[in-house]
Design a protein around this motif. Structure first.
Motif, short mmCIF file in Angstrom:
data_model
loop_
_atom_site.label_atom_id
_atom_site.label_comp_id
_atom_site.label_asym_id
_atom_site.label_seq_id
_atom_site.Cartn_x
_atom_site.Cartn_y
_atom_site.Cartn_z
N VAL A 148 0.84 -1.19 0.00
CA VAL A 148 0.00 0.00 0.00
C VAL A 148 0.87 1.24 0.00
O VAL A 148 1.86 1.33 0.73
CB VAL A 148 -0.97 0.00 1.21
CG1 VAL A 148 -0.22 -0.13 2.53
CG2 VAL A 148 -1.85 1.23 1.20
N ASP A 149 0.52 2.20 -0.86
CA ASP A 149 1.15 3.52 -0.89
C ASP A 149 0.17 4.50 -0.27
O ASP A 149 -1.01 4.54 -0.67
CB ASP A 149 1.47 3.94 -2.32
CG ASP A 149 2.49 3.03 -2.99
OD1 ASP A 149 3.28 2.39 -2.27
OD2 ASP A 149 2.49 2.96 -4.23
N LEU A 150 0.64 5.30 0.66
CA LEU A 150 -0.29 6.17 1.38
C LEU A 150 0.40 7.36 2.01
O LEU A 150 1.64 7.41 2.10
CB LEU A 150 -1.05 5.38 2.45
CG LEU A 150 -0.33 5.01 3.74
CD1 LEU A 150 -1.34 4.41 4.74
CD2 LEU A 150 0.82 4.02 3.54
N THR A 151 -0.39 8.31 2.45
CA THR A 151 0.10 9.46 3.17
C THR A 151 -0.94 9.84 4.22
O THR A 151 -1.89 9.09 4.47
CB THR A 151 0.43 10.63 2.21
OG1 THR A 151 1.10 11.66 2.93
CG2 THR A 151 -0.82 11.17 1.54
N ILE A 152 -0.76 11.00 4.84
CA ILE A 152 -1.66 11.47 5.89
C ILE A 152 -2.12 12.88 5.52
O ILE A 152 -1.35 13.68 4.99
CB ILE A 152 -0.96 11.50 7.26
CG1 ILE A 152 -0.47 10.10 7.64
CG2 ILE A 152 -1.89 12.04 8.34
CD1 ILE A 152 0.40 10.08 8.89
N ALA A 153 -3.38 13.18 5.82
CA ALA A 153 -3.92 14.53 5.61
C ALA A 153 -4.76 14.93 6.81
O ALA A 153 -5.18 14.10 7.61
CB ALA A 153 -4.77 14.57 4.34
N THR A 154 -4.98 16.23 6.93
CA THR A 154 -5.89 16.72 7.96
C THR A 154 -7.32 16.47 7.53
O THR A 154 -7.62 16.28 6.35
CB THR A 154 -5.69 18.22 8.20
OG1 THR A 154 -6.04 18.93 7.00
CG2 THR A 154 -4.24 18.54 8.56
N LEU A 155 -8.24 16.50 8.50
CA LEU A 155 -9.64 16.27 8.20
C LEU A 155 -10.22 17.36 7.30
O LEU A 155 -11.22 17.14 6.61
CB LEU A 155 -10.46 16.17 9.48
CG LEU A 155 -10.20 14.95 10.38
CD1 LEU A 155 -11.09 14.98 11.60
CD2 LEU A 155 -10.39 13.65 9.60
N ASP A 156 -9.59 18.55 7.31
CA ASP A 156 -10.08 19.61 6.44
C ASP A 156 -9.32 19.66 5.11
O ASP A 156 -9.40 20.64 4.38
CB ASP A 156 -10.05 20.97 7.14
CG ASP A 156 -8.67 21.34 7.68
OD1 ASP A 156 -7.75 20.50 7.58
OD2 ASP A 156 -8.52 22.46 8.19
N GLY A 157 -8.59 18.57 4.79
CA GLY A 157 -8.10 18.41 3.43
C GLY A 157 -6.70 18.88 3.12
O GLY A 157 -6.37 19.08 1.95
N VAL A 158 -5.85 19.03 4.12
CA VAL A 158 -4.48 19.48 3.88
C VAL A 158 -3.52 18.30 4.07
O VAL A 158 -3.43 17.75 5.17
CB VAL A 158 -4.08 20.62 4.84
CG1 VAL A 158 -2.64 21.06 4.57
CG2 VAL A 158 -5.04 21.79 4.69
N PRO A 159 -2.81 17.87 3.01
CA PRO A 159 -1.84 16.78 3.18
C PRO A 159 -0.67 17.22 4.03
O PRO A 159 -0.19 18.36 3.91
CB PRO A 159 -1.41 16.46 1.75
CG PRO A 159 -1.68 17.72 0.98
CD PRO A 159 -2.86 18.37 1.63
N LEU A 160 -0.19 16.34 4.89
CA LEU A 160 0.99 16.67 5.69
C LEU A 160 2.22 16.69 4.80
O LEU A 160 2.44 15.77 4.00
CB LEU A 160 1.19 15.64 6.81
CG LEU A 160 0.08 15.50 7.86
CD1 LEU A 160 0.60 14.65 9.02
CD2 LEU A 160 -0.40 16.84 8.36
N PRO A 161 3.06 17.71 4.90
CA PRO A 161 4.30 17.76 4.11
C PRO A 161 5.23 16.61 4.49
O PRO A 161 5.48 16.37 5.67
CB PRO A 161 4.91 19.11 4.49
CG PRO A 161 3.79 19.90 5.07
CD PRO A 161 2.89 18.92 5.73
#
Length: 269
Positions: A148-161
């Motif tokens: 799996v390829d993945l990342t993390i974002a905030t609930l209001d739609g901002v991906p973590l750098p």
């Protein structure tokens, strides 16, 4: 997301960097676990098929993975700090998609490194894209549904750098790139420190859920695959290559294998 909340995440450790020869030595004992669509787990996790959006050949609009991967990703979600959630970018891939990605990466590296011969370019390409294969003893990890390829974002739609874009074929994509700079005594900028903390968070929650990371890519994790078995010192892997089709009528075709037929929602009864 305030990065001060992430400072308690442990540093990413130096782990064994297996080459493909070592990975492919692991035996596979297929457990016949089904592939399932991950989009049905929203809103807890988001599914944004990166290669479908990019128009890569045979890429699907949903991301499919083994059912145990789904369960473990939901566990990962429960580990995240409040206000964050996972964004799934890719899981199972067809051989055609794997070939298209391999060739795209190879072509890009040829342009960036014109002085490197074809053998060298292939070695560099294999650092970022697995050799396309449905060989039951040497499958590409994504062809098994266990990567799996993945990342993390905030609930209001901002991906973590994370300090490097998904799929960027350069040294900065190495999971421990910023850890190594710290170990060398180099001063990180504020943006680099944020990327370091975010990578630590992603690595920590995925490892806690039983996944292993591919050292060359901060976004890539595996469970049940040959790499997972080798790094976890297991006797064997549990996931081999799968062929997936969304056309349930193919179950009627001669020589079809129902275990490879997957639909968005399965009928009960």
């Amino acid at each position: 997301m305030n990065t001060a909340q992430l400072t308690d995440q442990p540093p990413i450790p130096q782990e064994e960097a297996l080459d493909w020869t070592a990975v492919f030595k692991m035996e596979i004992r297929e457990n016949e676990e089904k592939l399932v669509p991950l989009s049905l787990a929203e809103p807890r996790i988001l599914v944004r098929s990166a290669y479908y959006s990019a128009g890569i050949e045979r890429a699907l609009p949903d991301c499919y993975a083994r059912d145990e991967i789904r369960r473990r990703l939901l566990k990962v979600d429960s580990f995240l700090p409040e206000g964050l959630r996972l964004v799934i970018l890719d899981c199972w891939r067809s051989k055609e998609t794997q070939i298209a990605l391999f060739e795209s990466c190879r072509a890009a590296l040829e342009k960036v490194h014109p002085q490197v011969d074809s053998d060298g370019i292939r070695v560099m390409t294999e650092e970022f894209v697995a050799p396309p294969s449905l060989n039951p003893e040497r499958p590409s990890p994504h062809s098994t549904g266990g990567a799996v390829d993945l990342t993390i974002a905030t609930l209001d739609g901002v991906p973590l750098p994370m300090g490097a874009p998904f799929d960027y074929p350069g040294p900065v994509s190495n999971t421990r790139f910023y850890e190594e700079r710290v170990e060398q005594g180099l001063e990180l900028s504020a943006d680099e420190k944020e990327a370091l903390y975010n990578r630590r968070l992603l690595y920590d929650v995925m490892i806690r859920a039983g996944f292993v990371n591919y050292h060359g890519e901060w976004w890539h994790f595996e469970y049940g695959t040959q790499r997972w078995a080798a790094l976890k010192k297991k006797e064997h892997a549990i996931y081999g290559p799968r062929i997936l089709t969304l056309n349930t009528f193919e179950a009627l075709m001669p020589n079809s294998s129902n275990q490879h037929i997957t639909s968005l929602v399965s009928a009960g009864g």
